[in-house]
Design a protein around this motif. Sequence first.
Motif, PDB file in Angstrom:
ATOM      1  N   THR A 147       0.716  -1.250   0.080  1.00  0.00           N
ATOM      2  CA  THR A 147       0.067  -0.029  -0.108  1.00  0.00           C
ATOM      3  C   THR A 147       0.767   1.266   0.147  1.00  0.00           C
ATOM      4  OG1 THR A 147      -2.140  -1.234   1.062  1.00  0.00           O
ATOM      5  CG2 THR A 147      -1.793   1.361   1.420  1.00  0.00           C
ATOM      6  N   ALA A 148       1.898   1.342   1.012  1.00  0.00           N
ATOM      7  CA  ALA A 148       2.565   2.588   1.020  1.00  0.00           C
ATOM      8  C   ALA A 148       3.381   2.518  -0.262  1.00  0.00           C
ATOM      9  CB  ALA A 148       3.410   2.333   2.010  1.00  0.00           C
TER      10      ALA A 148
ATOM     11  N   GLU B  76       0.877   3.948  -3.168  1.00  0.00           N
ATOM     12  CA  GLU B  76       0.566   5.372  -2.829  1.00  0.00           C
ATOM     13  C   GLU B  76       1.720   6.388  -3.117  1.00  0.00           C
ATOM     14  OE1 GLU B  76      -0.706   5.485   1.350  1.00  0.00           O
ATOM     15  OE2 GLU B  76      -2.701   4.733   0.658  1.00  0.00           O
ATOM     16  N   GLU B  77       3.063   5.953  -2.791  1.00  0.00           N
ATOM     17  CA  GLU B  77       4.290   6.791  -3.319  1.00  0.00           C
ATOM     18  C   GLU B  77       4.378   6.991  -4.953  1.00  0.00           C
ATOM     19  OE1 GLU B  77       8.958   6.224  -2.797  1.00  0.00           O
ATOM     20  OE2 GLU B  77       7.811   5.730  -0.910  1.00  0.00           O
TER      21      GLU B  77
ATOM     22  N   GLY C 213       0.057   7.226  -6.440  1.00  0.00           N
ATOM     23  CA  GLY C 213      -0.908   8.139  -5.639  1.00  0.00           C
ATOM     24  C   GLY C 213      -2.281   7.261  -5.604  1.00  0.00           C
ATOM     25  N   ASP C 214      -3.060   7.298  -6.381  1.00  0.00           N
ATOM     26  CA  ASP C 214      -4.336   6.837  -6.243  1.00  0.00           C
ATOM     27  C   ASP C 214      -4.228   5.195  -6.575  1.00  0.00           C
ATOM     28  OD1 ASP C 214      -7.180   6.051  -6.470  1.00  0.00           O
ATOM     29  OD2 ASP C 214      -7.694   7.345  -8.124  1.00  0.00           O
ATOM     30  N   ARG C 215      -4.749   4.328  -5.587  1.00  0.00           N
ATOM     31  CA  ARG C 215      -4.381   2.907  -5.557  1.00  0.00           C
ATOM     32  C   ARG C 215      -5.782   2.254  -6.137  1.00  0.00           C
ATOM     33  NH1 ARG C 215      -4.417   0.792   0.444  1.00  0.00           N
ATOM     34  NH2 ARG C 215      -6.123  -0.616  -0.082  1.00  0.00           N
TER      35      ARG C 215
ATOM     36  N   ASP D 296      -2.106  -3.978   2.599  1.00  0.00           N
ATOM     37  CA  ASP D 296      -1.950  -2.994   3.785  1.00  0.00           C
ATOM     38  C   ASP D 296      -1.077  -4.120   4.721  1.00  0.00           C
ATOM     39  OD1 ASP D 296      -3.491  -1.252   3.336  1.00  0.00           O
ATOM     40  OD2 ASP D 296      -5.220  -1.858   4.229  1.00  0.00           O
TER      41      ASP D 296
END
Length: 67
Positions: A19-20, A23-24, A27-29, A47
């Motif tokens: 997840t991290a 997002e990096e 951006g939009d997952r 997660d």
Amino acid sequence: MRLVVNGADRDVAAGTTVTALVEEVAGDRRQVAVAINGDIVERNRWDELELDAGDHVEIVAAAQGGG
């Protein structure tokens, strides 16, 4: 630690989750799929799943269109 993300070397902190990273990078997952070392990772695991040094990660965004 170092990963290969979409064919390029990338340094991330130890313990980084899928997840991290998504997002990096994206951006939009909501509109992406992820494969680690050639295996698709189910979204409900993002997660909790921590990446390992040397992992090859592909983050692919869905595209809309027609022809």
